[in-house]
Scaffold this motif. Structure first.
Motif, PDB file in Angstrom:
ATOM      1  N   MET A 100       1.289  -1.207   0.351  1.00 59.96           N
ATOM      2  CA  MET A 100       0.296   0.265   0.143  1.00 59.96           C
ATOM      3  C   MET A 100       0.882   1.427  -0.082  1.00 59.96           C
ATOM      4  N   SER A 101       0.659   2.265  -1.171  1.00 56.85           N
ATOM      5  CA  SER A 101       1.624   3.268  -0.506  1.00 56.85           C
ATOM      6  C   SER A 101       0.934   3.966   0.724  1.00 56.85           C
ATOM      7  N   ALA A 102       2.557   5.410   0.985  1.00 61.53           N
ATOM      8  CA  ALA A 102       1.496   5.675   1.743  1.00 61.53           C
ATOM      9  C   ALA A 102       0.980   7.219   1.630  1.00 61.53           C
ATOM     10  N   ILE A 103       0.737   7.233   0.290  1.00 63.12           N
ATOM     11  CA  ILE A 103       0.796   8.872  -0.139  1.00 63.12           C
ATOM     12  C   ILE A 103      -0.689   8.918  -1.203  1.00 63.12           C
ATOM     13  N   THR A 104      -1.724   8.608  -0.495  1.00 63.38           N
ATOM     14  CA  THR A 104      -2.713   8.783  -1.511  1.00 63.38           C
ATOM     15  C   THR A 104      -3.538   9.762  -2.145  1.00 63.38           C
ATOM     16  N   ASN A 105      -4.275  10.046  -3.014  1.00 66.77           N
ATOM     17  CA  ASN A 105      -4.878  11.372  -3.238  1.00 66.77           C
ATOM     18  C   ASN A 105      -6.412  10.842  -3.177  1.00 66.77           C
ATOM     19  N   ARG A 106      -6.910  12.617  -3.615  1.00 66.60           N
ATOM     20  CA  ARG A 106      -8.291  12.771  -4.140  1.00 66.60           C
ATOM     21  C   ARG A 106      -8.546  13.269  -5.483  1.00 66.60           C
ATOM     22  N   ILE A 107      -7.718  12.972  -5.933  1.00 62.39           N
ATOM     23  CA  ILE A 107      -7.738  13.352  -7.872  1.00 62.39           C
ATOM     24  C   ILE A 107      -8.556  13.140  -8.706  1.00 62.39           C
ATOM     25  N   ARG A 108      -9.246  12.193  -8.487  1.00 62.14           N
ATOM     26  CA  ARG A 108     -10.195  11.826  -9.040  1.00 62.14           C
ATOM     27  C   ARG A 108     -11.508  12.096  -8.561  1.00 62.14           C
ATOM     28  N   ARG A 109     -11.535  11.817  -7.716  1.00 63.50           N
ATOM     29  CA  ARG A 109     -13.147  13.382  -7.002  1.00 63.50           C
ATOM     30  C   ARG A 109     -12.910  14.712  -7.251  1.00 63.50           C
ATOM     31  N   LEU A 110     -11.752  15.323  -7.091  1.00 65.91           N
ATOM     32  CA  LEU A 110     -11.503  16.665  -8.241  1.00 65.91           C
ATOM     33  C   LEU A 110     -12.090  17.045  -9.275  1.00 65.91           C
ATOM     34  N   ARG A 111     -11.431  15.727 -10.574  1.00 65.45           N
ATOM     35  CA  ARG A 111     -11.670  15.409 -11.686  1.00 65.45           C
ATOM     36  C   ARG A 111     -13.055  15.911 -11.650  1.00 65.45           C
ATOM     37  N   PHE A 112     -14.209  14.476 -11.119  1.00 65.05           N
ATOM     38  CA  PHE A 112     -15.344  14.893 -11.016  1.00 65.05           C
ATOM     39  C   PHE A 112     -16.028  16.240 -10.689  1.00 65.05           C
ATOM     40  N   ASP A 113     -15.528  16.397  -9.748  1.00 63.14           N
ATOM     41  CA  ASP A 113     -15.993  17.793  -8.914  1.00 63.14           C
ATOM     42  C   ASP A 113     -16.039  18.802  -9.909  1.00 63.14           C
ATOM     43  N   HIS A 114     -15.014  18.778 -10.374  1.00 64.80           N
ATOM     44  CA  HIS A 114     -14.552  19.449 -11.541  1.00 64.80           C
ATOM     45  C   HIS A 114     -15.067  20.138 -12.974  1.00 64.80           C
ATOM     46  N   ASP A 115     -16.245  19.941 -13.125  1.00 63.76           N
ATOM     47  CA  ASP A 115     -17.284  19.065 -14.906  1.00 63.76           C
ATOM     48  C   ASP A 115     -16.426  18.419 -15.921  1.00 63.76           C
ATOM     49  N   GLU A 116     -16.649  17.102 -14.221  1.00 59.66           N
ATOM     50  CA  GLU A 116     -15.515  15.752 -15.154  1.00 59.66           C
ATOM     51  C   GLU A 116     -14.853  15.983 -16.384  1.00 59.66           C
ATOM     52  N   ILE A 131      -5.534  17.654  -1.077  1.00 58.62           N
ATOM     53  CA  ILE A 131      -5.210  16.389  -2.275  1.00 58.62           C
ATOM     54  C   ILE A 131      -4.235  15.464  -2.376  1.00 58.62           C
ATOM     55  N   PHE A 132      -3.797  15.554  -1.735  1.00 63.72           N
ATOM     56  CA  PHE A 132      -2.448  14.320  -0.853  1.00 63.72           C
ATOM     57  C   PHE A 132      -2.265  13.992   0.141  1.00 63.72           C
ATOM     58  N   LEU A 133      -2.334  12.973   0.707  1.00 64.02           N
ATOM     59  CA  LEU A 133      -3.222  12.090   1.099  1.00 64.02           C
ATOM     60  C   LEU A 133      -2.012  11.555   2.382  1.00 64.02           C
ATOM     61  N   TYR A 134      -0.549  11.782   3.372  1.00 63.61           N
ATOM     62  CA  TYR A 134       0.087  10.802   3.753  1.00 63.61           C
ATOM     63  C   TYR A 134       0.202  10.487   5.124  1.00 63.61           C
ATOM     64  N   ASP A 135       0.254   9.253   5.065  1.00 66.65           N
ATOM     65  CA  ASP A 135      -0.071   7.755   6.405  1.00 66.65           C
ATOM     66  C   ASP A 135       1.173   7.522   6.358  1.00 66.65           C
ATOM     67  N   ALA A 136       1.973   7.706   7.354  1.00 73.21           N
ATOM     68  CA  ALA A 136       3.238   7.798   7.770  1.00 73.21           C
ATOM     69  C   ALA A 136       3.120   6.492   8.101  1.00 73.21           C
ATOM     70  N   ARG A 137       2.538   5.569   8.921  1.00 76.61           N
ATOM     71  CA  ARG A 137       2.329   4.522   9.018  1.00 76.61           C
ATOM     72  C   ARG A 137       2.797   3.179   7.870  1.00 76.61           C
ATOM     73  N   ALA A 138       2.035   3.485   6.571  1.00 79.27           N
ATOM     74  CA  ALA A 138       2.316   2.575   5.860  1.00 79.27           C
ATOM     75  C   ALA A 138       3.904   3.347   4.853  1.00 79.27           C
ATOM     76  N   ASP A 139       4.197   3.962   5.349  1.00 78.95           N
ATOM     77  CA  ASP A 139       5.594   4.514   4.835  1.00 78.95           C
ATOM     78  C   ASP A 139       6.312   4.292   5.878  1.00 78.95           C
ATOM     79  N   GLY A 140       6.369   2.929   7.079  1.00 82.14           N
ATOM     80  CA  GLY A 140       6.947   2.661   7.782  1.00 82.14           C
ATOM     81  C   GLY A 140       7.956   3.570   8.077  1.00 82.14           C
ATOM     82  N   MET A 141       7.406   4.704   9.205  1.00 81.40           N
ATOM     83  CA  MET A 141       7.941   5.742   9.638  1.00 81.40           C
ATOM     84  C   MET A 141       7.671   6.052  10.571  1.00 81.40           C
ATOM     85  N   ALA A 142       6.297   5.721  10.634  1.00 79.87           N
ATOM     86  CA  ALA A 142       5.896   5.949  11.862  1.00 79.87           C
ATOM     87  C   ALA A 142       6.857   5.879  13.936  1.00 79.87           C
TER      88      ALA A 142
END
Lengths: 139, 77
Positions: free
Chosen positions: B1-17, B63-74
């Motif tokens: 699992m990536s430590a960085i996820t994002n909401r780009i798809r959602r934001l594209r949808f919200d901006h007139d698809e 837009i970008f969400l960082y999960d330190a645990r998934a990164d192994g840096m916690a």
């Protein structure tokens, strides 16, 4: 698929095909040591020319059939992929040079062994000069 | 699992698809790179991330969400 990926598939296909034909011809003639020298020169030269021409034509055709893709500039991800691939490619080249050096030494071809070693050293020098320079630029 | 996820798809949808190609054109990358970022297979450079933020008019952290645990840096501070 990006233009660069299509280009890489094209390179793979053409290199495999052209070099495969070359290697098969050499094998048919009895192996590397058995081919008469003039014939070997002709085979090497012809293979190089065919490779250059077919790769150039292939890329032109790719651009003609996918002009939109071809106009796209290389972005950061493509550059990163190329950097990683080139790093692995240069490691393979280094391994091949070591192989050439060992074979040359085993066959008593001292000049070729010297040249292979010099090539390896020059490549390493260039790499480390670049590393030092880039560190200096960014510090 | 990536430590960085994002909401780009959602934001594209919200901006007139907005399409991936349109977003790619705005931020100067290929459509395939936008697809790779959306899937979390590629983390964009800071410049590209700021361009995305500028296009959607929202801060980076939305837009970008960082999960330190998934990164192994916690706990490695």
């Amino acid at each position: 698929m990006t233009y660069q990926e299509k280009g890489a598939w094209l390179m793979l296909a053409i290199l495999s095909l052209v070099y495969g034909i070359y290697a098969w011809q050499i094998y048919q003639m009895g192996g590397l040591d058995q081919v008469p020298r003039p014939l070997a020169w002709i085979a090497i030269l012809a293979t190089t020319i065919v490779l250059a021409v077919s790769l150039t034509l292939g890329h032109i055709l790719l651009a003609i059939f996918g002009p939109k893709n071809a106009m796209e500039p290389e972005d950061e991800r493509i550059k990163l992929i190329n950097l990683r691939a080139e790093k692995i490619g240069s490691m393979a080249l280094g391994a091949c040079m070591v192989f050439i050096m060992l074979v040359s030494m085993a066959r008593g071809d001292v000049l070729m062994a010297h040249m292979a070693l010099a090539s390896l050293i020059i490549c390493e020098l260039v790499t480390h000069i670049c590393v030092v320079t880039f560190f200096r630029i960014q510090s | 699992m990536s430590a960085i996820t994002n909401r780009i798809r959602r934001l594209r949808f919200d901006h007139d698809e907005m399409t991936q190609a349109e977003l790619a054109g705005h931020i100067g990358v290929t459509r395939q790179t936008v697809a790779a970022i959306e899937k979390g297979k590629y983390s964009p450079s800071l410049e590209a991330a700021f361009r995305i933020s500028h296009v959607f008019g929202v801060p980076l952290e939305e837009i970008f969400l960082y999960d330190a645990r998934a990164d192994g840096m916690a706990g490695k501070e």
